[in-house]
Design an enzyme around this catalytic site. Structure first.
Site, PDB file in Angstrom:
ATOM      1  N   ALA A  69       2.992  -0.803   4.891  1.00  0.00           N
ATOM      2  CA  ALA A  69       2.417  -0.881   6.240  1.00  0.00           C
ATOM      3  C   ALA A  69       1.942  -2.282   6.610  1.00  0.00           C
ATOM      4  O   ALA A  69       1.874  -2.616   7.793  1.00  0.00           O
ATOM      5  CB  ALA A  69       1.269   0.114   6.372  1.00  0.00           C
ATOM      6  N   TYR A  82      11.015   8.719   1.912  1.00  0.00           N
ATOM      7  CA  TYR A  82      11.020   7.715   0.862  1.00  0.00           C
ATOM      8  C   TYR A  82      11.780   8.118  -0.404  1.00  0.00           C
ATOM      9  O   TYR A  82      11.924   7.302  -1.316  1.00  0.00           O
ATOM     10  CB  TYR A  82       9.584   7.328   0.496  1.00  0.00           C
ATOM     11  N   HIS A 142      12.752  -2.584   2.289  1.00  0.00           N
ATOM     12  CA  HIS A 142      12.205  -1.293   2.745  1.00  0.00           C
ATOM     13  C   HIS A 142      13.108  -0.164   2.290  1.00  0.00           C
ATOM     14  O   HIS A 142      14.337  -0.285   2.358  1.00  0.00           O
ATOM     15  CB  HIS A 142      12.080  -1.241   4.270  1.00  0.00           C
ATOM     16  N   ARG A 202       4.995  11.002  -2.097  1.00  0.00           N
ATOM     17  CA  ARG A 202       4.679  10.738  -0.693  1.00  0.00           C
ATOM     18  C   ARG A 202       5.916  10.902   0.181  1.00  0.00           C
ATOM     19  O   ARG A 202       6.898  10.182   0.033  1.00  0.00           O
ATOM     20  CB  ARG A 202       4.150   9.307  -0.575  1.00  0.00           C
ATOM     21  N   ASN A 246       8.192  -5.546  -0.696  1.00  0.00           N
ATOM     22  CA  ASN A 246       8.044  -4.344   0.121  1.00  0.00           C
ATOM     23  C   ASN A 246       6.560  -4.264   0.447  1.00  0.00           C
ATOM     24  O   ASN A 246       5.762  -3.764  -0.347  1.00  0.00           O
ATOM     25  CB  ASN A 246       8.515  -3.094  -0.612  1.00  0.00           C
ATOM     26  N   ARG A 259      12.365   4.475  12.968  1.00  0.00           N
ATOM     27  CA  ARG A 259      11.101   5.191  12.876  1.00  0.00           C
ATOM     28  C   ARG A 259      10.225   4.882  14.083  1.00  0.00           C
ATOM     29  O   ARG A 259      10.713   4.441  15.112  1.00  0.00           O
ATOM     30  CB  ARG A 259      10.430   4.837  11.545  1.00  0.00           C
ATOM     31  N   GLU A 284      12.596  -9.390   2.224  1.00  0.00           N
ATOM     32  CA  GLU A 284      11.853  -8.199   2.655  1.00  0.00           C
ATOM     33  C   GLU A 284      12.677  -6.965   2.283  1.00  0.00           C
ATOM     34  O   GLU A 284      13.879  -6.920   2.539  1.00  0.00           O
ATOM     35  CB  GLU A 284      11.641  -8.269   4.167  1.00  0.00           C
ATOM     36  N   PRO A 321       0.797  -1.222   0.000  1.00  0.00           N
ATOM     37  CA  PRO A 321       0.000   0.000   0.000  1.00  0.00           C
ATOM     38  C   PRO A 321       0.830   1.272   0.000  1.00  0.00           C
ATOM     39  O   PRO A 321       1.868   1.363   0.643  1.00  0.00           O
ATOM     40  CB  PRO A 321      -0.831  -0.113   1.283  1.00  0.00           C
ATOM     41  N   ASN A 322       0.334   2.216  -0.762  1.00  0.00           N
ATOM     42  CA  ASN A 322       0.847   3.576  -0.884  1.00  0.00           C
ATOM     43  C   ASN A 322       2.155   3.688  -1.650  1.00  0.00           C
ATOM     44  O   ASN A 322       2.626   4.797  -1.887  1.00  0.00           O
ATOM     45  CB  ASN A 322       0.979   4.243   0.499  1.00  0.00           C
TER      46      ASN A 322
END
Length: 144
Positions: free
Chosen positions: A79, A24, A102, A19, A76, A109, A100, A11-12
């Site tokens: 969330a 990012y 990111h 964003r 990735n 964070r 994974e 998502p996103n």
């Protein structure tokens, strides 16, 4: 026969470049896909890049990667990383390696980002190197 690497984005991530660029970066998902495709070609691999804001699509694509004989998956999950038992279980259910990925380092964070259901099931995690995290993950797959 070229081996396919599925690159799945949650998502996103369709909003990359717009964003929160301070977190990012300014690269879009298309920018990242282009660099991945170039490097994959040099390595004799092929990229199948996808993005969805829906958890079930990611689960289905993990199953598909297994069924289609993909060499590996770069995931990735956005969330969903921190919430999705379904993605954890889907990764555990398939036999191909999942890395994974990111852009940012979740451990630098908010506290809620420190737990990764994806990471608990994945072969490994590459995080914190911006768009280069994807390339580093691809290099890792090429070495498997």
């Amino acid at each position: 026969m070229t081996q396919v690497i599925y690159v799945l984005n949650g998502p996103n991530l369709n909003l990359l470049g717009l964003r929160e660029p301070d977190i990012y970066g300014h690269d879009t998902l298309d920018d990242i896909a282009g660099r991945l495709e170039d490097r994959a070609q040099e390595l004799g691999l092929e990229i199948d890049m996808r993005q969805s804001n829906h958890e079930g699509h990611l689960v289905d694509w993990l199953h598909e990667a297994q069924a289609e004989g993909a060499r590996a998956v770069l995931l990735n999950a956005g969330a969903f990383t921190h919430t999705s038992v379904a993605l954890h279980d889907a990764i555990k259910a398939i036999r191909i390696p999942v890395i994974e990925v990111h852009l940012s380092n979740p451990h630098r964070r908010e506290e809620f980002r420190h737990k990764s259901y994806v990471g608990m099931a994945a072969l490994g995690t590459i995080a914190g190197f911006g768009a280069n995290s994807y390339l580093l993950a691809l290099e890792a797959v090429a070495q498997l």
